[in-house]
Design an enzyme around this catalytic site. Sequence first.
Site, PDB file in Angstrom:
ATOM      1  N   MET A  16       0.827  -1.207   0.000  1.00 33.70           N
ATOM      2  CA  MET A  16       0.000   0.000   0.000  1.00 33.70           C
ATOM      3  C   MET A  16       0.862   1.257   0.000  1.00 33.70           C
ATOM      4  SD  MET A  16      -3.091  -0.975  -0.243  1.00 33.70           S
ATOM      5  CE  MET A  16      -3.899   0.592   0.069  1.00 33.70           C
ATOM      6  N   ASP A  35      10.170   3.760   6.642  1.00 32.89           N
ATOM      7  CA  ASP A  35       9.732   2.469   7.177  1.00 32.89           C
ATOM      8  C   ASP A  35      10.692   2.117   8.309  1.00 32.89           C
ATOM      9  OD1 ASP A  35       7.938  -0.121   5.919  1.00 32.89           O
ATOM     10  OD2 ASP A  35       9.510  -0.614   7.369  1.00 32.89           O
ATOM     11  N   VAL A  92       0.884   1.489   7.809  1.00 28.73           N
ATOM     12  CA  VAL A  92       1.572   0.485   8.621  1.00 28.73           C
ATOM     13  C   VAL A  92       0.581  -0.616   8.995  1.00 28.73           C
ATOM     14  CG1 VAL A  92       3.245   2.160   9.452  1.00 28.73           C
ATOM     15  CG2 VAL A  92       1.139   1.784  10.763  1.00 28.73           C
ATOM     16  N   GLU A  94      -2.227  -3.043  10.388  1.00 28.81           N
ATOM     17  CA  GLU A  94      -3.613  -2.752  10.768  1.00 28.81           C
ATOM     18  C   GLU A  94      -3.833  -3.130  12.223  1.00 28.81           C
ATOM     19  OE1 GLU A  94      -7.460  -1.347   9.234  1.00 28.81           O
ATOM     20  OE2 GLU A  94      -5.338  -1.000   8.913  1.00 28.81           O
ATOM     21  N   LYS A  99      -0.757   2.090  15.147  1.00 26.76           N
ATOM     22  CA  LYS A  99      -1.083   3.333  14.457  1.00 26.76           C
ATOM     23  C   LYS A  99      -1.125   4.510  15.437  1.00 26.76           C
ATOM     24  CE  LYS A  99      -3.706   1.124  10.702  1.00 26.76           C
ATOM     25  NZ  LYS A  99      -2.823   1.452   9.576  1.00 26.76           N
ATOM     26  N   SER A 121      -8.193   0.324   6.921  1.00 22.89           N
ATOM     27  CA  SER A 121      -9.336  -0.209   6.189  1.00 22.89           C
ATOM     28  C   SER A 121     -10.452  -0.663   7.121  1.00 22.89           C
ATOM     29  CB  SER A 121      -8.900  -1.408   5.334  1.00 22.89           C
ATOM     30  OG  SER A 121      -8.380  -2.443   6.157  1.00 22.89           O
ATOM     31  N   HIS A 142      -8.547   6.138   2.930  1.00 23.58           N
ATOM     32  CA  HIS A 142      -8.477   4.705   2.665  1.00 23.58           C
ATOM     33  C   HIS A 142      -8.302   4.460   1.173  1.00 23.58           C
ATOM     34  CE1 HIS A 142     -10.583   0.541   2.581  1.00 23.58           C
ATOM     35  NE2 HIS A 142      -9.273   0.420   2.625  1.00 23.58           N
ATOM     36  N   ASN A 145      -6.048  -1.498  -2.958  1.00 19.95           N
ATOM     37  CA  ASN A 145      -4.921  -2.186  -3.590  1.00 19.95           C
ATOM     38  C   ASN A 145      -5.359  -2.852  -4.903  1.00 19.95           C
ATOM     39  OD1 ASN A 145      -2.249  -3.125  -3.676  1.00 19.95           O
ATOM     40  ND2 ASN A 145      -2.783  -5.039  -2.658  1.00 19.95           N
TER      41      ASN A 145
END
Length: 509
Positions: A16, A35, A92, A94, A99, A121, A142, A145
């Site tokens: 993503m 990252d 990052v 889910e 988060k 999501s 959101h 993909n």
Amino acid sequence: MSAGTDVIAVIGAGAMGRGIAQTLAGAGYTVRIFDQNPEAAEEGAAFAIKMLARAAEKGALTRNDSEAAQARIAVIGDLKELSEAEMAIEAVAEDLSVKQALFVKLEQVLPADAVLATNTSSLSVSAVASALSDPSRAVGMHFFNPVPLMRVVEVIPGLRTGSRARAAALHVAERIGYRPILCRDSPGFLINHAGRGLITEGVRIVEEGFADAADVDRVMRDACGFRMGPFELMDLTGLDISLAVMERIYDQFHQEPRYRPGAGLAARVAARLLGRKTGEGFYNFQDGQREEPPEDVPKAEPPASVWAPPEMRGDLAEASKLLEEGGVMISASERAPEEGITLVAPWGKDATSTAVALELDPVRVIAVDPFTVSRPRLTLMGTPATDPTLLDGARAAFVQAGRKVTMTKDSPGFIAQRVLAMIVNIGCEIAQMGIAAPLDIDDGVRIGLGYPEGPLAMGDTIGPERVLAILNAMQQITGDPRYRPSTWLRQRALLGQSLRTADGAGASG
């Protein structure tokens, strides 16, 4: 955020994150990728740069634009290097705590007016933002993909999102050329929420024993115009992922019956029948390609004659024409002859209840889905008492006339009616709850899920009164509250209004 000079940080360089970075850079944004795994950040940036170069090779970008976009992507090794970023988009894991912890760090290093966007999501945007000292900075964005191909983004303000963060997210979505779908912070947001109808109703039909997975998929493709049926879709996505989404939305809506997952899916996940990634799911796969089960070829002789009740002849006009062109005599009598097939076309009901209501001989009754009579594939079913020879003859006659035919057991609503009515009803409930505006509902589902129409437009095509009748019949026959009609649908069907009509749109003054 001024055009051409904006800096956006992308946190997380997985599938993503790299897709978001590629899309932003291609639209003129300066992108900084971070990252926690430095190698992943470098790989993500390299992948985004490679895809931008490939876009030039394919003619999607000019060479100069591609090179400029590639130059706008850079990797950073520390979040403290983001002091110039005007927005950060996280992609990052889910996980709410992950988060939230990231947002707390970003709040400390980004400018005070920078916007923090979460690509979640399934998590509540309000919950992610609650860790911030200033939650007005946070908003949901959101993406889907693969990001460069799925040109839609849900913009989700949390309960404390400020107008600036909301406007910034909408601006970015529009600048990259994506359709922004503004929706309320609720389980599944809009698109994943709306997708429950196709999958859960398809699963229910199979688990009730009325049809198999391939039957449902063929009807949804050939008769309803979907690119994939529910079981093909789950095999492509991975049943483990599909089931997790189904269970999460079902639980988050406090076991709302409309979203009830199938009872047997957990066992399939436990058995690792996950679809393409494990080589076996609802279908078998060879070298990543799905194997289509063969369809039976009818060998019976077409019937000599067919009769239909006068009140159903309008819905059966095209089916009768097909049969007549194939040499089958269509009886015009007012009463059912003592021989031959009795063809019926129920909406929402099964062949059995139709035969009983019209006082017909159930041995000779065959139901054809009136929704499918003008489509490349039609659906037939008999009562439990129907003579199998007559069923085979009816199928042979339609196949001889050039139609594909799916045979099911006696089911209220067949396949197409049931699934489409559920898709429409859930879309109506989303509108009723104010999760999104009617146009956003239809555009979001059409673009994000690839349906031939959005659910409200689909309901208008079928006819709101007819969708309401299907759901009422389904609820009466099954007693299952999953089929109760949305108030949005019921009111507009009774008033003769489009399902895309917002509240108050017909008021005067």
